[in-house]
Design a protein around this motif. Structure first.
Motif, PDB file in Angstrom:
ATOM      1  N   THR A 136       3.464  18.026  18.525  1.00  0.00           N
ATOM      2  CA  THR A 136       2.895  17.590  17.278  1.00  0.00           C
ATOM      3  C   THR A 136       3.723  16.252  17.059  1.00  0.00           C
ATOM      4  O   THR A 136       5.190  16.063  17.069  1.00  0.00           O
ATOM      5  CB  THR A 136       3.075  18.315  16.138  1.00  0.00           C
ATOM      6  N   HIS A 137       3.171  15.116  16.898  1.00  0.00           N
ATOM      7  CA  HIS A 137       3.632  13.697  16.726  1.00  0.00           C
ATOM      8  C   HIS A 137       3.070  13.274  15.275  1.00  0.00           C
ATOM      9  O   HIS A 137       2.027  13.417  14.831  1.00  0.00           O
ATOM     10  CB  HIS A 137       3.368  12.723  17.959  1.00  0.00           C
ATOM     11  N   TYR A 138       4.016  12.266  14.679  1.00  0.00           N
ATOM     12  CA  TYR A 138       3.745  11.905  13.484  1.00  0.00           C
ATOM     13  C   TYR A 138       4.069  10.522  13.386  1.00  0.00           C
ATOM     14  O   TYR A 138       4.834   9.808  14.207  1.00  0.00           O
ATOM     15  CB  TYR A 138       4.770  12.691  12.287  1.00  0.00           C
ATOM     16  N   ILE A 139       3.125   9.701  12.509  1.00  0.00           N
ATOM     17  CA  ILE A 139       3.266   8.226  12.262  1.00  0.00           C
ATOM     18  C   ILE A 139       3.603   8.098  10.887  1.00  0.00           C
ATOM     19  O   ILE A 139       2.978   8.562  10.030  1.00  0.00           O
ATOM     20  CB  ILE A 139       2.327   7.446  12.947  1.00  0.00           C
TER      21      ILE A 139
ATOM     22  N   VAL B 260       7.414   6.263  14.541  1.00  0.00           N
ATOM     23  CA  VAL B 260       6.560   7.353  15.325  1.00  0.00           C
ATOM     24  C   VAL B 260       7.685   8.369  15.725  1.00  0.00           C
ATOM     25  O   VAL B 260       8.838   8.339  16.037  1.00  0.00           O
ATOM     26  CB  VAL B 260       6.068   6.941  16.554  1.00  0.00           C
ATOM     27  N   GLN B 261       7.214   9.618  15.349  1.00  0.00           N
ATOM     28  CA  GLN B 261       8.208  10.832  15.593  1.00  0.00           C
ATOM     29  C   GLN B 261       7.406  11.728  16.539  1.00  0.00           C
ATOM     30  O   GLN B 261       6.226  12.172  16.325  1.00  0.00           O
ATOM     31  CB  GLN B 261       8.694  11.478  14.497  1.00  0.00           C
TER      32      GLN B 261
ATOM     33  N   LEU C 282       0.971  -1.237  -0.068  1.00  0.00           N
ATOM     34  CA  LEU C 282      -0.010   0.070  -0.094  1.00  0.00           C
ATOM     35  C   LEU C 282       0.643   1.364   0.030  1.00  0.00           C
ATOM     36  O   LEU C 282       0.261   2.254   0.004  1.00  0.00           O
ATOM     37  CB  LEU C 282      -0.848   0.024   1.267  1.00  0.00           C
ATOM     38  N   GLY C 283       2.113   1.133   0.088  1.00  0.00           N
ATOM     39  CA  GLY C 283       3.161   2.281   0.148  1.00  0.00           C
ATOM     40  C   GLY C 283       3.189   3.049   1.607  1.00  0.00           C
ATOM     41  O   GLY C 283       2.616   2.340   2.359  1.00  0.00           O
ATOM     42  N   SER C 284       3.685   4.228   1.371  1.00  0.00           N
ATOM     43  CA  SER C 284       4.164   4.782   2.716  1.00  0.00           C
ATOM     44  C   SER C 284       2.806   5.751   3.157  1.00  0.00           C
ATOM     45  O   SER C 284       2.153   6.417   2.246  1.00  0.00           O
ATOM     46  CB  SER C 284       5.476   5.643   2.681  1.00  0.00           C
ATOM     47  N   LEU C 285       2.514   5.619   4.220  1.00  0.00           N
ATOM     48  CA  LEU C 285       1.551   6.487   4.758  1.00  0.00           C
ATOM     49  C   LEU C 285       1.997   7.297   5.888  1.00  0.00           C
ATOM     50  O   LEU C 285       2.716   6.685   6.788  1.00  0.00           O
ATOM     51  CB  LEU C 285       0.199   5.544   5.374  1.00  0.00           C
ATOM     52  N   VAL C 286       1.596   8.622   5.912  1.00  0.00           N
ATOM     53  CA  VAL C 286       2.250   9.507   6.986  1.00  0.00           C
ATOM     54  C   VAL C 286       1.045  10.551   7.496  1.00  0.00           C
ATOM     55  O   VAL C 286       0.331  10.864   6.722  1.00  0.00           O
ATOM     56  CB  VAL C 286       3.119  10.436   6.299  1.00  0.00           C
ATOM     57  N   THR C 287       0.857  10.320   8.563  1.00  0.00           N
ATOM     58  CA  THR C 287      -0.297  11.311   9.376  1.00  0.00           C
ATOM     59  C   THR C 287       0.301  11.599  10.938  1.00  0.00           C
ATOM     60  O   THR C 287       1.114  11.079  11.446  1.00  0.00           O
ATOM     61  CB  THR C 287      -1.651  10.417   9.436  1.00  0.00           C
TER      62      THR C 287
ATOM     63  N   ALA D   5      -0.133   9.155  20.637  1.00  0.00           N
ATOM     64  CA  ALA D   5       1.155   9.120  20.235  1.00  0.00           C
ATOM     65  C   ALA D   5       1.917   8.510  21.465  1.00  0.00           C
ATOM     66  O   ALA D   5       2.938   7.578  21.320  1.00  0.00           O
ATOM     67  CB  ALA D   5       1.696  10.483  20.306  1.00  0.00           C
ATOM     68  N   ASP D   6       1.177   8.341  22.563  1.00  0.00           N
ATOM     69  CA  ASP D   6       2.004   7.877  23.938  1.00  0.00           C
ATOM     70  C   ASP D   6       1.869   6.337  23.712  1.00  0.00           C
ATOM     71  O   ASP D   6       2.689   5.613  24.397  1.00  0.00           O
ATOM     72  CB  ASP D   6       1.464   8.321  25.131  1.00  0.00           C
TER      73      ASP D   6
END
Length: 167
Positions: free
Chosen positions: A74-77, A166-167, A60-65, A114-115
């Motif tokens: 702000t945290h991203y996955i 996770v960032q 499905l490729g890369s997904l970022v949100t 995020a936690d």
């Protein structure tokens, strides 16, 4: 006066009728044996070999949100997801519904905290939710159910994270 029947003629007719009946029975048995008899039940090893041969992974490729955050930052996955199927036709369906599938997955990911998202139990639960979401999308067309939902043989057998950041 009564006519006398020849004893040889009536026995020939009876023998001929018996021969025809026997030939019909043999013909029906042969037809059943070669054409209509049920196929042998495949062994579990044959089933496993066939499933292995039919196994297909769909990227499905890369997904970022972004993620939900309790600390205000702000945290991203970023994830890369692979879908496992045993039906080659499913790949075409996945490509047809790719925008809807990706949207559903992004909605699931963005609802995560995020936690907690890095915990193994949460990841496993997330994989199951993604699998349900994708199967629901593939088994419905515009929200209308095409086929009954089955747990026995869903279009997508399993879902895997190829990467998880996770960032």
């Amino acid at each position: 006066m009564a006519e006398e029947k020849k004893p040889g003629k009536s026995s020939r007719v009876i023998i001929l009728i018996i021969a025809i009946v026997v030939l019909l029975i043999v013909g029906a048995g042969g037809t059943w044996w070669f054409v209509l008899r049920p196929a042998t039940v495949p062994t579990p090893a044959q089933i496993a070999k066939e499933r292995l041969r039919d196994t297909k992974f769909i990227d499905l490729g890369s997904l970022v949100t972004n993620l939900q955050s309790s600390d205000g930052s702000t945290h991203y996955i970023q994830v890369q997801i692979q879908l496992k199927t045993y039906n080659a036709v499913v790949e075409t369906s996945v490509k047809s519904f790719m925008p809807e599938i990706r949207n559903g997955i992004l909605m699931l990911l963005s609802a995560q905290n995020a936690d907690k998202v890095s915990e193994p139990a949460v990841r496993d639960q997330l994989l199951q939710e993604i699998k349900q979401q994708v199967n629901k999308t593939l088994e419905t067309d515009g929200g209308v159910q095409k086929v009954p939902l089955t747990e026995k043989n869903p279009p997508i057998a399993d879902v895997y994270f190829a990467s998880f950041v996770v960032q």
